[in-house]
Design a protein around this motif. Structure first.
Motif, PDB file in Angstrom:
ATOM      1  N   MET A  38    -124.198 -91.009 -26.152  1.00 25.61           N
ATOM      2  CA  MET A  38    -125.448 -91.703 -25.908  1.00 25.61           C
ATOM      3  C   MET A  38    -126.607 -90.715 -25.981  1.00 25.61           C
ATOM      4  O   MET A  38    -126.516 -89.599 -25.468  1.00 25.61           O
ATOM      5  CB  MET A  38    -125.413 -92.372 -24.527  1.00 25.61           C
ATOM      6  N   ASP A  39    -127.687 -91.133 -26.652  1.00 22.84           N
ATOM      7  CA  ASP A  39    -128.925 -90.367 -26.712  1.00 22.84           C
ATOM      8  C   ASP A  39    -130.079 -91.291 -26.357  1.00 22.84           C
ATOM      9  O   ASP A  39    -130.304 -92.314 -27.022  1.00 22.84           O
ATOM     10  CB  ASP A  39    -129.151 -89.783 -28.108  1.00 22.84           C
ATOM     11  N   TYR A  40    -130.800 -90.924 -25.309  1.00 22.68           N
ATOM     12  CA  TYR A  40    -132.000 -91.653 -24.913  1.00 22.68           C
ATOM     13  C   TYR A  40    -133.180 -90.687 -25.004  1.00 22.68           C
ATOM     14  O   TYR A  40    -133.160 -89.615 -24.380  1.00 22.68           O
ATOM     15  CB  TYR A  40    -131.877 -92.207 -23.502  1.00 22.68           C
ATOM     16  N   THR A  41    -134.199 -91.052 -25.777  1.00 17.99           N
ATOM     17  CA  THR A  41    -135.340 -90.178 -26.003  1.00 17.99           C
ATOM     18  C   THR A  41    -136.624 -90.934 -25.699  1.00 17.99           C
ATOM     19  O   THR A  41    -136.859 -92.029 -26.251  1.00 17.99           O
ATOM     20  CB  THR A  41    -135.377 -89.671 -27.453  1.00 17.99           C
ATOM     21  N   GLN A  42    -137.436 -90.341 -24.851  1.00 17.73           N
ATOM     22  CA  GLN A  42    -138.748 -90.905 -24.532  1.00 17.73           C
ATOM     23  C   GLN A  42    -139.822 -89.977 -25.088  1.00 17.73           C
ATOM     24  O   GLN A  42    -139.960 -88.831 -24.657  1.00 17.73           O
ATOM     25  CB  GLN A  42    -138.913 -91.052 -23.016  1.00 17.73           C
ATOM     26  N   TYR A  43    -140.565 -90.481 -26.091  1.00 20.41           N
ATOM     27  CA  TYR A  43    -141.585 -89.677 -26.773  1.00 20.41           C
ATOM     28  C   TYR A  43    -142.926 -89.853 -26.066  1.00 20.41           C
ATOM     29  O   TYR A  43    -143.315 -90.969 -25.700  1.00 20.41           O
ATOM     30  CB  TYR A  43    -141.701 -90.096 -28.235  1.00 20.41           C
ATOM     31  N   THR A  44    -143.626 -88.745 -25.888  1.00 18.95           N
ATOM     32  CA  THR A  44    -144.934 -88.773 -25.221  1.00 18.95           C
ATOM     33  C   THR A  44    -145.878 -87.788 -25.915  1.00 18.95           C
ATOM     34  O   THR A  44    -145.452 -86.917 -26.681  1.00 18.95           O
ATOM     35  CB  THR A  44    -144.804 -88.393 -23.735  1.00 18.95           C
ATOM     36  N   LYS A  45    -147.177 -87.927 -25.606  1.00 19.46           N
ATOM     37  CA  LYS A  45    -148.216 -86.992 -26.002  1.00 19.46           C
ATOM     38  C   LYS A  45    -148.237 -86.729 -27.499  1.00 19.46           C
ATOM     39  O   LYS A  45    -148.177 -85.584 -27.967  1.00 19.46           O
ATOM     40  CB  LYS A  45    -148.077 -85.670 -25.241  1.00 19.46           C
ATOM     41  N   GLN A  46    -148.311 -87.798 -28.276  1.00 22.08           N
ATOM     42  CA  GLN A  46    -148.465 -87.643 -29.721  1.00 22.08           C
ATOM     43  C   GLN A  46    -149.897 -87.265 -30.041  1.00 22.08           C
ATOM     44  O   GLN A  46    -150.843 -87.781 -29.447  1.00 22.08           O
ATOM     45  CB  GLN A  46    -148.065 -88.934 -30.427  1.00 22.08           C
ATOM     46  N   GLN A  47    -150.057 -86.393 -30.992  1.00 21.91           N
ATOM     47  CA  GLN A  47    -151.382 -85.861 -31.314  1.00 21.91           C
ATOM     48  C   GLN A  47    -152.093 -86.662 -32.389  1.00 21.91           C
ATOM     49  O   GLN A  47    -153.330 -86.736 -32.395  1.00 21.91           O
ATOM     50  CB  GLN A  47    -151.258 -84.398 -31.745  1.00 21.91           C
ATOM     51  N   VAL A  48    -151.374 -87.262 -33.322  1.00 21.43           N
ATOM     52  CA  VAL A  48    -152.026 -87.889 -34.475  1.00 21.43           C
ATOM     53  C   VAL A  48    -151.855 -89.404 -34.460  1.00 21.43           C
ATOM     54  O   VAL A  48    -152.839 -90.143 -34.579  1.00 21.43           O
ATOM     55  CB  VAL A  48    -151.486 -87.292 -35.789  1.00 21.43           C
ATOM     56  N   TYR A  49    -150.622 -89.890 -34.316  1.00 13.15           N
ATOM     57  CA  TYR A  49    -150.358 -91.311 -34.488  1.00 13.15           C
ATOM     58  C   TYR A  49    -150.029 -91.977 -33.151  1.00 13.15           C
ATOM     59  O   TYR A  49    -149.689 -91.324 -32.160  1.00 13.15           O
ATOM     60  CB  TYR A  49    -149.228 -91.517 -35.501  1.00 13.15           C
ATOM     61  N   ASP A  50    -150.093 -93.299 -33.193  1.00 20.10           N
ATOM     62  CA  ASP A  50    -149.973 -94.070 -31.962  1.00 20.10           C
ATOM     63  C   ASP A  50    -148.539 -94.061 -31.418  1.00 20.10           C
ATOM     64  O   ASP A  50    -148.320 -93.903 -30.220  1.00 20.10           O
ATOM     65  CB  ASP A  50    -150.434 -95.505 -32.231  1.00 20.10           C
ATOM     66  N   LYS A  51    -147.560 -94.269 -32.269  1.00 18.55           N
ATOM     67  CA  LYS A  51    -146.161 -94.386 -31.841  1.00 18.55           C
ATOM     68  C   LYS A  51    -145.254 -93.563 -32.769  1.00 18.55           C
ATOM     69  O   LYS A  51    -145.629 -93.248 -33.910  1.00 18.55           O
ATOM     70  CB  LYS A  51    -145.706 -95.854 -31.869  1.00 18.55           C
ATOM     71  N   PRO A  52    -144.051 -93.253 -32.291  1.00 16.76           N
ATOM     72  CA  PRO A  52    -143.103 -92.528 -33.155  1.00 16.76           C
ATOM     73  C   PRO A  52    -142.387 -93.506 -34.089  1.00 16.76           C
ATOM     74  O   PRO A  52    -141.215 -93.847 -33.889  1.00 16.76           O
ATOM     75  CB  PRO A  52    -142.141 -91.893 -32.144  1.00 16.76           C
TER      76      PRO A  52
ATOM     77  N   GLY B  34    -140.276 -95.402 -36.623  1.00 16.85           N
ATOM     78  CA  GLY B  34    -139.004 -95.161 -37.302  1.00 16.85           C
ATOM     79  C   GLY B  34    -137.984 -94.371 -36.506  1.00 16.85           C
ATOM     80  O   GLY B  34    -136.849 -94.222 -36.969  1.00 16.85           O
ATOM     81  N   LEU B  35    -138.331 -93.869 -35.311  1.00 22.57           N
ATOM     82  CA  LEU B  35    -137.410 -93.065 -34.505  1.00 22.57           C
ATOM     83  C   LEU B  35    -136.779 -93.937 -33.421  1.00 22.57           C
ATOM     84  O   LEU B  35    -137.475 -94.672 -32.730  1.00 22.57           O
ATOM     85  CB  LEU B  35    -138.137 -91.886 -33.862  1.00 22.57           C
ATOM     86  N   LEU B  36    -135.464 -93.853 -33.261  1.00 19.63           N
ATOM     87  CA  LEU B  36    -134.758 -94.676 -32.290  1.00 19.63           C
ATOM     88  C   LEU B  36    -134.907 -94.100 -30.883  1.00 19.63           C
ATOM     89  O   LEU B  36    -134.618 -92.928 -30.654  1.00 19.63           O
ATOM     90  CB  LEU B  36    -133.274 -94.756 -32.641  1.00 19.63           C
ATOM     91  N   PRO B  37    -135.314 -94.916 -29.918  1.00 16.10           N
ATOM     92  CA  PRO B  37    -135.391 -94.416 -28.536  1.00 16.10           C
ATOM     93  C   PRO B  37    -134.032 -94.361 -27.849  1.00 16.10           C
ATOM     94  O   PRO B  37    -133.819 -93.554 -26.942  1.00 16.10           O
ATOM     95  CB  PRO B  37    -136.322 -95.427 -27.859  1.00 16.10           C
ATOM     96  N   LEU B  38    -133.104 -95.225 -28.252  1.00 25.49           N
ATOM     97  CA  LEU B  38    -131.768 -95.271 -27.642  1.00 25.49           C
ATOM     98  C   LEU B  38    -130.735 -95.452 -28.733  1.00 25.49           C
ATOM     99  O   LEU B  38    -130.859 -96.352 -29.575  1.00 25.49           O
ATOM    100  CB  LEU B  38    -131.668 -96.415 -26.630  1.00 25.49           C
ATOM    101  N   ASP B  39    -129.720 -94.620 -28.693  1.00 25.15           N
ATOM    102  CA  ASP B  39    -128.661 -94.672 -29.698  1.00 25.15           C
ATOM    103  C   ASP B  39    -127.326 -94.438 -29.004  1.00 25.15           C
ATOM    104  O   ASP B  39    -127.101 -93.379 -28.405  1.00 25.15           O
ATOM    105  CB  ASP B  39    -128.905 -93.623 -30.782  1.00 25.15           C
ATOM    106  N   VAL B  40    -126.440 -95.430 -29.061  1.00 26.47           N
ATOM    107  CA  VAL B  40    -125.125 -95.351 -28.427  1.00 26.47           C
ATOM    108  C   VAL B  40    -124.069 -95.602 -29.499  1.00 26.47           C
ATOM    109  O   VAL B  40    -124.173 -96.578 -30.268  1.00 26.47           O
ATOM    110  CB  VAL B  40    -124.974 -96.382 -27.293  1.00 26.47           C
ATOM    111  N   THR B  41    -123.070 -94.748 -29.558  1.00 21.96           N
ATOM    112  CA  THR B  41    -121.978 -94.911 -30.511  1.00 21.96           C
ATOM    113  C   THR B  41    -120.655 -94.726 -29.787  1.00 21.96           C
ATOM    114  O   THR B  41    -120.553 -93.991 -28.799  1.00 21.96           O
ATOM    115  CB  THR B  41    -122.061 -93.894 -31.664  1.00 21.96           C
ATOM    116  N   GLY B  42    -119.618 -95.396 -30.280  1.00 22.78           N
ATOM    117  CA  GLY B  42    -118.279 -95.269 -29.715  1.00 22.78           C
ATOM    118  C   GLY B  42    -117.228 -95.440 -30.790  1.00 22.78           C
ATOM    119  O   GLY B  42    -117.401 -96.239 -31.722  1.00 22.78           O
ATOM    120  N   THR B  43    -116.141 -94.690 -30.667  1.00 22.40           N
ATOM    121  CA  THR B  43    -115.054 -94.755 -31.639  1.00 22.40           C
ATOM    122  C   THR B  43    -113.725 -94.800 -30.898  1.00 22.40           C
ATOM    123  O   THR B  43    -113.480 -93.989 -29.996  1.00 22.40           O
ATOM    124  CB  THR B  43    -115.075 -93.544 -32.579  1.00 22.40           C
ATOM    125  N   LEU B  44    -112.856 -95.723 -31.295  1.00 26.15           N
ATOM    126  CA  LEU B  44    -111.540 -95.889 -30.688  1.00 26.15           C
ATOM    127  C   LEU B  44    -110.480 -95.803 -31.771  1.00 26.15           C
ATOM    128  O   LEU B  44    -110.599 -96.432 -32.820  1.00 26.15           O
ATOM    129  CB  LEU B  44    -111.449 -97.240 -29.964  1.00 26.15           C
TER     130      LEU B  44
END
Length: 596
Positions: free
Chosen positions: A483-497, A499-509
């Motif tokens: 699991m990867d959870y990323t919270q982006y803050t303090k961007q200098q140029v654009y409003d939002k990130p 195309g970037l995923l804030p939460l990504d969960v993968t599992g393999t069995l």
């Protein structure tokens, strides 16, 4: 014993000396004996030798008479002569010897306990975790368990007009050389206009053993992907050639490495890679990478490491010529003791001639009497961006007008451990400072919103949480989740990130029920990314998505197997990229034939 016989001889001599005067007296007074019988001189000796019974007995008898000068008349004397008998009886004895007796009994068991204290470092399984890239189209390549045979052919077919073909050949003896030839192809046709794609490629991998504990590795490959920009809005006024997006890659990688440090404690692994990437719009890119890591042990606790890298990119498009080069040298010292490992170094880097000095500090400590390992570090690194790497993330991008590399400075802390022999886990929190992050947005030009352009976010910060759990039981069962959870803050140029995923969960069995029957399953879950509306330019968010795949493979004969693959089981027609809906439920099946 010799002294005893000397005493015996002395006694006999003494007796003779005492008797000789009497003999002489008889010679001068013969009247005392008128008749003498014949002179007898007898000596009787009787000895009893020493026997093993530890007793010795000796007996000696001696008779002494007159000398031969006696007359004949005297010899006729019938009177018995005087006889002196000396008798000596000697019985020596020996002390009884102590006899060593050997017994057949076993030695008594030692029940004493010797306390021994060992300092054993915690042994943990470490699994490299790499999030699986999410394809814009729902059909994911069949990832059922690889059938390990010398030669095999795998073919199948599914809905959405999906053929599948794969073949592999293993060569070499597995000790001095190992070569694997592999090829694959698949394609699908969706329900939307131009919702078609195909993937194919061939590659040859080889490992060759060399003298002096070295080995040579090599790979030659060709990959092709073909899709269409079907994410347009409004009327369909496009031709097939206008929407076609085709990428081809031809490349080779070569490496030389030591299997273990040599007599001087030196280990090395230089690698050289070169690739040519081109599209169907007269865009071509040449990438060359040279990487040379080397290490030198300085005693039992200290190791010196240095890595040099040169990554060169040259992109040629009908309108631009772009060069993107990255160089760095990364020296470091690695200090190891049973419970602590420390790496301290720096990374001088030149990103298109712009110098940066990046940190490279890592600390790993085992907590005593527990299975926990504490992690902490401060590191800097680059993510090289090229037309080839960006197209691998988003295959619907337009030709780049500029290339730049992303610089990360990360401060992190974490903990990992295990529970029993099969279960391991990892948790980490990171604070990231990011420079030159590529963002993916729909083109705002009229009639081109189906293409994505690359924007450069010069600076932003992020708080990232990363977790892993792994359970393995030999080769029968394995489960890996991340699991990867990323919270982006303090961007200098654009409003939002965008195309970037804030939460990504993968599992393999993976589960091998029997020798001839195996099942597998993959799970992908993520929160929708931010995107920019191509008309209003407002930031919006895509909905969350879940995608689950499952597969099975079983044998029906020694050489023939049957396989099944189910993709997007929940039939969730989500969008990873704005305006691009993926395929729905997809099922494939076929056979695997192995050659022995």
């Amino acid at each position: 014993m010799l002294k005893q016989y000397q005493l015996h001889i002395f006694l006999v001599s003494f007796a003779l000396c005492a008797f000789l005067p009497n003999v002489r007296a008889e010679k001068h007074h013969p009247q005392q004996k008128k008749h003498k019988s014949k002179q007898h001189t007898t000596v009787h000796k009787k000895e009893t030798t020493t026997h093993k019974s530890t007793s010795v007995q000796a007996k000696t008898t001696a008779t002494v008479v007159a000398p031969k000068s006696i007359s004949v008349n005297d010899l006729r004397d019938t009177v018995s002569p005087k006889v002196v008998v000396v008798t000596s009886v000697f019985k020596p004895s020996l002390r009884s010897a102590a006899k060593i007796n050997f017994t057949a009994a076993t030695a008594p068991t030692d029940v004493s306990i010797i306390p021994l204290i060992y300092s054993i470092p915690s042994q943990n399984l470490t699994f490299s975790y790499r999030p699986v890239s999410i394809k814009p189209l729902a059909l994911v390549q069949d990832t059922s368990l690889h059938w390990e045979k010398n030669k095999y052919i795998k073919v199948g077919y599914g809905n959405y007009a999906t053929p599948y073909a794969e073949a592999g050949v293993a060569l070499g003896d597995g000790q001095k050389s190992a070569i694997m030839l592999h090829g694959k192809y698949t394609a699908s046709k969706g329900n939307l206009p131009f919702q078609n794609f195909s993937l194919g490629g061939i590659d040859a991998n080889g490992v060759f053993a060399l003298p002096h504990q070295q080995q040579f590795t090599g790979k030659i490959y060709y990959n092709n992907s073909n899709q269409y920009l079907y994410g347009f809005t409004g009327n369909n006024n496009f031709t097939k050639e206008q929407l076609q997006q085709q990428f081809n890659t031809i490349g080779a990688n070569f490496g030389l490495q030591t299997t273990q440090p040599n007599d001087y404690g030196i280990a090395y692994h230089p690698e050289v890679g070169i690739s040519s990437f081109f599209d169907n719009r007269q865009g071509s890119e040449l990438n060359a990478v040279i990487k040379a890591p080397i290490s030198k042990t300085l005693g039992k606790l200290l190791t010196f490491q240095v890595t040099g890298l040169a990554d060169i990119t040259h992109l040629q498009t009908p309108t631009n010529t772009i060069n993107n080069n990255l160089f760095y040298v990364a020296p470091a010292l690695l200090f190891k003791v049973p419970n602590i490992q420390i790496k301290a170094g720096v990374q001088p880097s030149w990103d298109n001639q712009q110098f940066s000095l990046l940190p490279d500090v890592h600390v790993q400590a085992n907590i005593a009497e527990t299975q926990l390992i504490v992690l902490a570090g401060w590191q800097g690194y680059y993510q090289k961006n090229s037309y080839q790497s960006l197209a691998a993330i988003n295959p619907f991008i337009a030709q780049p007008t500029a290339l730049f590399n992303t610089k990360f400075t990360e401060q992190y802390a974490g903990i990992k451990g295990n529970a029993g022999k099969h279960f391991t886990w990892l948790g980490k929190i990171s604070f990231l400072q990011i420079s030159n992050q590529p963002l993916f947005v729909n083109d705002t030009a009229a009639g081109k919103s189906q293409s994505f352009v690359i924007l450069n976010e010069t600076g932003l910060q992020a708080l990232k949480l990363h977790g892993e759990i792994t359970y393995t039981n030999q080769e029968k069962f394995s489960f890996i989740a991340g699991m990867d959870y990323t919270q982006y803050t303090k961007q200098q140029v654009y409003d939002k990130p965008w195309g970037l995923l804030p939460l990504d969960v993968t599992g393999t069995l993976r589960y091998k029920l029997t020798k001839d029957f195996s099942i597998k399953s993959d799970l992908f879950l993520w929160d929708g990314s931010q995107y920019r509306d191509p008309v209003s330019l407002a930031s919006r968010k895509l909905p969350a998505a879940i995608d689950m795949n499952a597969g099975a493979e079983f044998s029906i004969s020694k050489s023939l197997n049957i396989w099944l693959q189910f993709n997007n089981i929940f039939n969730n027609k989500y969008q990873r990229w704005n305006q691009y809906q993926v395929l729905g439920f997809n099922v494939l099946g076929g056979i695997v034939y192995s050659f022995h």
